[in-house]
Scaffold this motif. Structure first.
Motif, short mmCIF file in Angstrom:
data_model
loop_
_atom_site.label_atom_id
_atom_site.label_comp_id
_atom_site.label_asym_id
_atom_site.label_seq_id
_atom_site.Cartn_x
_atom_site.Cartn_y
_atom_site.Cartn_z
N VAL A 4 0.84 -1.20 0.00
CA VAL A 4 0.00 0.00 0.00
C VAL A 4 0.88 1.25 0.00
O VAL A 4 0.64 2.20 -0.75
CB VAL A 4 -0.94 0.01 1.24
CG1 VAL A 4 -1.66 1.34 1.37
CG2 VAL A 4 -1.93 -1.14 1.17
N VAL A 5 1.91 1.25 0.83
CA VAL A 5 2.82 2.40 0.93
C VAL A 5 3.60 2.56 -0.37
O VAL A 5 3.73 3.68 -0.89
CB VAL A 5 3.77 2.26 2.14
CG1 VAL A 5 4.85 3.33 2.12
CG2 VAL A 5 2.98 2.32 3.44
N LYS A 6 4.10 1.45 -0.92
CA LYS A 6 4.85 1.52 -2.18
C LYS A 6 3.98 2.09 -3.30
O LYS A 6 4.43 2.94 -4.08
CB LYS A 6 5.35 0.13 -2.59
CG LYS A 6 6.51 -0.36 -1.78
CD LYS A 6 6.94 -1.75 -2.23
CE LYS A 6 8.01 -2.30 -1.33
NZ LYS A 6 8.33 -3.70 -1.65
N ASP A 28 -3.62 15.55 1.94
CA ASP A 28 -5.04 15.53 1.56
C ASP A 28 -5.28 14.50 0.47
O ASP A 28 -6.28 13.76 0.51
CB ASP A 28 -5.49 16.92 1.08
CG ASP A 28 -5.49 17.95 2.20
OD1 ASP A 28 -5.43 17.55 3.39
OD2 ASP A 28 -5.53 19.16 1.88
N ARG A 29 -4.41 14.44 -0.51
CA ARG A 29 -4.56 13.48 -1.61
C ARG A 29 -4.41 12.05 -1.09
O ARG A 29 -5.15 11.15 -1.50
CB ARG A 29 -3.53 13.79 -2.70
CG ARG A 29 -3.68 12.97 -3.97
CD ARG A 29 -5.06 13.04 -4.63
NE ARG A 29 -5.48 14.37 -5.02
CZ ARG A 29 -5.47 14.83 -6.26
NH1 ARG A 29 -5.09 14.07 -7.25
NH2 ARG A 29 -5.88 16.06 -6.51
N GLY A 34 -7.09 6.80 0.77
CA GLY A 34 -7.23 5.88 1.89
C GLY A 34 -5.92 5.59 2.62
O GLY A 34 -5.78 4.56 3.28
N VAL A 35 -4.95 6.49 2.51
CA VAL A 35 -3.66 6.32 3.20
C VAL A 35 -3.54 7.44 4.22
O VAL A 35 -3.61 8.61 3.88
CB VAL A 35 -2.48 6.41 2.18
CG1 VAL A 35 -1.15 6.25 2.90
CG2 VAL A 35 -2.64 5.38 1.09
N TRP A 36 -3.38 7.09 5.51
CA TRP A 36 -3.23 8.11 6.54
C TRP A 36 -2.36 7.58 7.66
O TRP A 36 -1.88 6.46 7.61
CB TRP A 36 -4.58 8.59 7.06
CG TRP A 36 -5.51 7.50 7.48
CD1 TRP A 36 -5.51 6.79 8.64
CD2 TRP A 36 -6.58 6.95 6.70
NE1 TRP A 36 -6.49 5.85 8.64
CE2 TRP A 36 -7.18 5.93 7.46
CE3 TRP A 36 -7.09 7.22 5.44
CZ2 TRP A 36 -8.24 5.19 7.00
CZ3 TRP A 36 -8.15 6.48 4.99
CH2 TRP A 36 -8.73 5.49 5.77
N VAL A 43 5.17 7.97 3.36
CA VAL A 43 5.11 8.38 1.95
C VAL A 43 5.70 9.78 1.80
O VAL A 43 6.54 10.03 0.91
CB VAL A 43 3.65 8.35 1.42
CG1 VAL A 43 3.56 9.01 0.06
CG2 VAL A 43 3.13 6.92 1.37
N ILE A 44 5.30 10.70 2.67
CA ILE A 44 5.79 12.08 2.59
C ILE A 44 7.30 12.14 2.82
O ILE A 44 8.02 12.82 2.08
CB ILE A 44 5.02 12.99 3.57
CG1 ILE A 44 3.61 13.20 3.00
CG2 ILE A 44 5.73 14.32 3.79
CD1 ILE A 44 2.65 13.91 3.90
#
Length: 152
Positions: A4-6, A28-29, A34-36, A43-44
Motif C-alpha cells: 500500500v505504501v509503495k 489531503d490526496r 485511503g492512506v493516513w 510516503v511524505i
C-alpha cells in the motif's frame, strides 16, 4: 514497507512531478486514496528524500509565478502561502523571489492599465477605484499611495 505504501509513493510521486505541491496537499490526496497516519508520513518522508516534495521550492515558484503572471502583491501571496501551510523560513525565501524594483514597476504598470479602463471624470473617484484595485491585488497601501502620488 507495505505494498500500500509503495503504491502510494508511486502515485504521490507522479502527483508531485506534475506540479509543485505542499506537504498538506499531498496529505489531503493521500487521505482521498485511503492512506493516513504513519503510512502517510512514510510516503511524505520518502517524497522529500527523493526530492519530489520541497516546500521551499514550492513557495519560491508560487510567489514568483503569482507575481509575474497574475501581478499579485506580497500581502496576497503571503496570505495564500500561509493558507497552504507555508510559514517561517520558506515564507521568507518566497518573498525574496520578488525584487523591489520589479515590485514597484509592476504596481505602476497595473495602475496605469487599470486607469485606462476607468471612465470617470472625477479624479477622487478614479483614485479611490485605483487604490481599491491595488489593495485587492495584495499591494501595501503606503506603496500604492506613493506610486499614485508620484504620478500626479
Amino acid at each position: 514497507m507495505t505494498d500500500v505504501v509503495k503504491d502510494a509513493i508511486r502515485k504521490a510521486a507522479m502527483f508531485c512531478a506534475y506540479q509543485e505541491r505542499t506537504q498538506q496537499e499531498v496529505r489531503d490526496r493521500l487521505k482521498e486514496w485511503g492512506v493516513w497516519g504513519d503510512d502517510a508520513e512514510e510516503v511524505i518522508a520518502s517524497l522529500i528524500e527523493q526530492n519530489y516534495l520541497n516546500e521551499e521550492r514550492f513557495a519560491k515558484t508560487f510567489a514568483g509565478s503569482k507575481f509575474r503572471v497574475k501581478g499579485w502583491g506580497k500581502r496576497k501571496i503571503k496570505q495564500h502561502l500561509q493558507q497552504r501551510g507555508i510559514a517561517g523560513y520558506n515564507l521568507e525565501q518566497a518573498m525574496k523571489e520578488i525584487a523591489s524594483d520589479d515590485y514597484k514597476s509592476t504596481l505602476t504598470d497595473l495602475l496605469a492599465r487599470k486607469r485606462r479602463s476607468i471612465h470617470d471624470d472625477n479624479p477622487l473617484v478614479v483614485k479611490q477605484k485605483l487604490v481599491r484595485y491595488a489593495l485587492s491585488k495584495g499591494y501595501e497601501s503606503d506603496l500604492i499611495f506613493a506610486v499614485l502620488g508620484s504620478e500626479e
